[in-house]
Design an enzyme around this catalytic site. Sequence first.
Site, short mmCIF file in Angstrom:
data_model
loop_
_atom_site.label_atom_id
_atom_site.label_comp_id
_atom_site.label_asym_id
_atom_site.label_seq_id
_atom_site.Cartn_x
_atom_site.Cartn_y
_atom_site.Cartn_z
N GLY A 153 59.03 -10.42 19.22
CA GLY A 153 57.65 -10.34 18.75
C GLY A 153 57.41 -11.02 17.42
N GLY A 154 58.32 -11.94 17.02
CA GLY A 154 58.15 -12.63 15.75
C GLY A 154 58.69 -11.86 14.56
CG HIS A 197 58.39 -18.60 24.62
ND1 HIS A 197 59.09 -17.96 23.62
CD2 HIS A 197 58.37 -17.72 25.66
CE1 HIS A 197 59.45 -16.76 24.03
NE2 HIS A 197 59.03 -16.60 25.27
NE ARG A 281 60.36 -5.45 24.36
CZ ARG A 281 59.54 -6.49 24.34
NH1 ARG A 281 58.56 -6.56 25.23
NH2 ARG A 281 59.70 -7.48 23.47
#
Length: 637
Positions: A153-154, A197, A281
């Site tokens: 998530g960065g 990505h 997840r």
Amino acid sequence: MIRKLLIANRGEIARRVIRTCREVGVSPVAVFSDPDARSPHVREADAAVRLPGATPGETYLRADALVAAALAAGADAVHPGYGFLSENASFARAVLDAGLTWVGPDPEAIEAMGSKVAAKKRMAAAGVPVLPELDPGTATAFPLLVKASAGGGGRGMRVVRSAAELAGQVAAARREAESAFGDGTVFCEPLLEHARHVEVQVLADAHGTVWALGERECSVQRRHQKIIEETPSPAVTPQSRARLFDAATKAARAIGYVGAGTVEFLFTDDGSFHFLEVNTRLQVEHPVTEEVFGVDLVAWQLAIAEGARLPAEPPAPNGHAVEARLYAEDPAHDWRPASGTLHRFAVPDGVRVDSGVEDGSEVGVHYDPMLAKVIAWAPTRHAAIRKLAAALDRAELHGLVTNRDLLVRTLRHPEFGAGNTHTGFLDAHGLTTPEPVDVRPAALAAALALAERRRSRLPLPALPLGWRNLPSQPRRVVFGHGDDTVEVDYRHTRAGVETSLGLAVVDASPDAVTLERDGVRTTYPVSVYGDRVEVGPVSLELRPRFPEPRAAVTEGATVAPMPGTVVRVAVEPGQRVEAGEELLVLEAMKMEHRVLAATGGEVAEVLVRAGRQVDAGDVLAVVTEDPITGSGRTGEK
């Protein structure tokens, strides 16, 4: 069979899981921190358990508290959502050891992929293409990317372009990773600039069936955080897709994966790709896959946790879906997270909205600033993009500054429309620099609507609405728009309303004003919240024409640009600093923000220490200006 499910998360993903629980007949249980006590996910669950505290470390990152909450509520299963402890093998084991069902892959699979360093080695052994790993202490090839081993998530991610900045960026990445994931381990790998990505959604049961449910294009990112995702990818050919799916299913089988997961790759224009990581997840962007394949991934997670079998083949894809993430961020101040009251949140019908907020929600400083995901499906990519851009453009987002304009400009950019995206797309096209907008017509509409509210005796701002010395002179109303001041004049005459902008007033009411220029009429919806006035997408603040004197701030004072926690102080009294040098680091919404000196000089005072909570406007340090460098206020990066 799962009867009662504790959702070990908050906000948007908690509401998303609750929605599926309602559809399949499972009773949902929420958990909440003190700032989240009035959040929608708490109200929508059948039961909710308080996690005392405010920070993630006190609440959503405490495995013991979450297991205790599940047992106290009588839950028989736990869904981790995404983020927080969703990829923590110790948490999964604690859930299972308590006799509860874990809705996710086995702890061993999580552990195998939880360390991205070990995961790359395992994937290479399974025949999945990987990038070489670089040692943070001895790396000599640049540019490179520092990444958190325990999350994504960065968070905990830094681009390093020279050896001189490597040590500092590694240290910053470790602090951020520790705060976000409870694990400060980082690693380095080559930075492939202008790569895409691309990720593959996998779904596997405990009986040996593994689905590859299409690929997602997630290249449009700001500071390594995805903001627009879509499926299918416009760059992936049928041949490349077959190889991607083969690599993704190999990765899942190599670790005995069960449940929903994502295999991420860097994809280049020649069709080659390299393994990035396996997210063990549900992904934030899972809705685009659901829309195109017609599945409910959360429902499948629950069914697989109960032992269900997948059909031999996945459903066929249909059409195209695009998702945009709405964040509370201030583009005029280096995209720093915004906090406060979201007075109005409404998105037009025709698109899917997965949100953690509603009208009146308070957005605080402790968690990720994402407000919602807006998803559009259509038979074609062009139609889906156009639908999503229109919905965002017309959305009512009152009270907080957001990244909405960035999303709309990106979706309508011709290169995005052509599918020519990569991970540096926003910077390459200058999209992160806000476009200048003439807000004077909106300010005039606000002034006229406020005057109509006064005539209608509706609630008004505390400040006066205009000034005039003589009846024949125009009224002047002053608004703030970000850091700018906007003044508009108007005057009532026998012939109608005259304005300083040469606009004709066609109609004015407390809630809407119609203006005309050169025969073209535009209607501006107006909403008032105290001294804040929202005119369509334009946010204004009513200001006095002659402001009251304000308490003076010490010359050279550095003030906090936002509420947050001081995580590091880089200077001490008596130290000389140059303009642009780091003074300290604040953490807000799980991200670090560097506070820099705007002028050179000597540090006269440091008024904070690491660990202290500060409010926006608090004085952090004082730098005595060096006369040679000139004056200026300290900035934030």
